[in-house]
Design an enzyme around this catalytic site. Structure first.
Site, PDB file in Angstrom:
ATOM      1  N   GLU A 144      11.471  -3.666   5.047  1.00  0.00           N
ATOM      2  CA  GLU A 144      10.419  -3.056   5.870  1.00  0.00           C
ATOM      3  C   GLU A 144      10.750  -3.053   7.370  1.00  0.00           C
ATOM      4  OE1 GLU A 144       8.242  -1.287   4.541  1.00  0.00           O
ATOM      5  OE2 GLU A 144       8.651  -1.937   2.499  1.00  0.00           O
ATOM      6  N   TYR A 195       0.814  -1.221   0.000  1.00  0.00           N
ATOM      7  CA  TYR A 195       0.000   0.000   0.000  1.00  0.00           C
ATOM      8  C   TYR A 195       0.842   1.264   0.000  1.00  0.00           C
ATOM      9  CZ  TYR A 195       1.375  -0.269   4.850  1.00  0.00           C
ATOM     10  OH  TYR A 195       2.133  -0.350   5.999  1.00  0.00           O
ATOM     11  N   GLY A 196       2.161   1.127  -0.074  1.00  0.00           N
ATOM     12  CA  GLY A 196       3.014   2.308   0.042  1.00  0.00           C
ATOM     13  C   GLY A 196       4.154   2.277  -0.949  1.00  0.00           C
ATOM     14  N   THR A 197       5.361   2.372  -0.419  1.00  0.00           N
ATOM     15  CA  THR A 197       6.547   2.526  -1.266  1.00  0.00           C
ATOM     16  C   THR A 197       6.842   1.306  -2.129  1.00  0.00           C
ATOM     17  OG1 THR A 197       7.915   1.750   0.562  1.00  0.00           O
ATOM     18  CG2 THR A 197       7.650   4.132   0.330  1.00  0.00           C
ATOM     19  N   LEU A 198       6.211   0.169  -1.834  1.00  0.00           N
ATOM     20  CA  LEU A 198       6.436  -1.032  -2.649  1.00  0.00           C
ATOM     21  C   LEU A 198       5.536  -1.074  -3.887  1.00  0.00           C
ATOM     22  CD1 LEU A 198       6.728  -3.718   0.193  1.00  0.00           C
ATOM     23  CD2 LEU A 198       8.581  -2.928  -1.289  1.00  0.00           C
TER      24      LEU A 198
END
Ligand code: PCA
Length: 126
Positions: free
Chosen positions: A80, A12-15
């Protein structure tokens, strides 16, 4: 866990594709865009988002569903900060797509009480 097994991961983010850590999923399989059930909240850590469970006041969070192999999962856990207890990889419930297998996501473990709340989709470019 056998070496050929895979894990479904909601990111849901930087990935997500197009963001700064997308390259860590380069050898993995993108399945689809995805939406959680309305039991989660995103907070803003600055350069990345923090997902927490919120069954009282939560939202449907937008992200992506990936199928990740054992080696890939090890790398993601390192990236992470799982061993530093920044995030923990735990089960998450999706509304779509409907999948019978368990899906996991990285949940933020630190204090969010002073962080701004984000909307349902993190889009910061870094
Ligand atoms: N990276 C992980 C968790 C938060 C972040 O920025 C992700 O994209 O799902």
């Amino acid at each position: 866990m056998p070496a050929d097994s895979h894990t479904l991961i909601f990111v849901y983010g930087t990935l997500k594709r197009g963001f700064c850590r997308a390259s860590f999923l380069a050898d993995q399989q993108f399945l689809s865009n995805a939406l959680t059930v309305p039991h989660y909240t995103l907070f803003d850590c600055g350069d990345y988002p923090a997902l927490v469970k919120d069954t009282i006041d939560g939202s449907r969070i937008q992200g992506e569903l990936w199928r990740v192999d054992v080696q890939g999962l090890e790398i993601l856990d390192q990236v992470e900060g799982v061993s530093e207890q920044l995030y923990a990889r735990e089960s998450i419930e999706l509304e779509s797509p409907v999948v019978s297998a368990t899906v996991q996501a990285y949940f933020y473990l630190r204090d969010v009480s002073r962080l701004p709340r984000l909307g349902v989709c993190w889009t910061r470019q870094t």
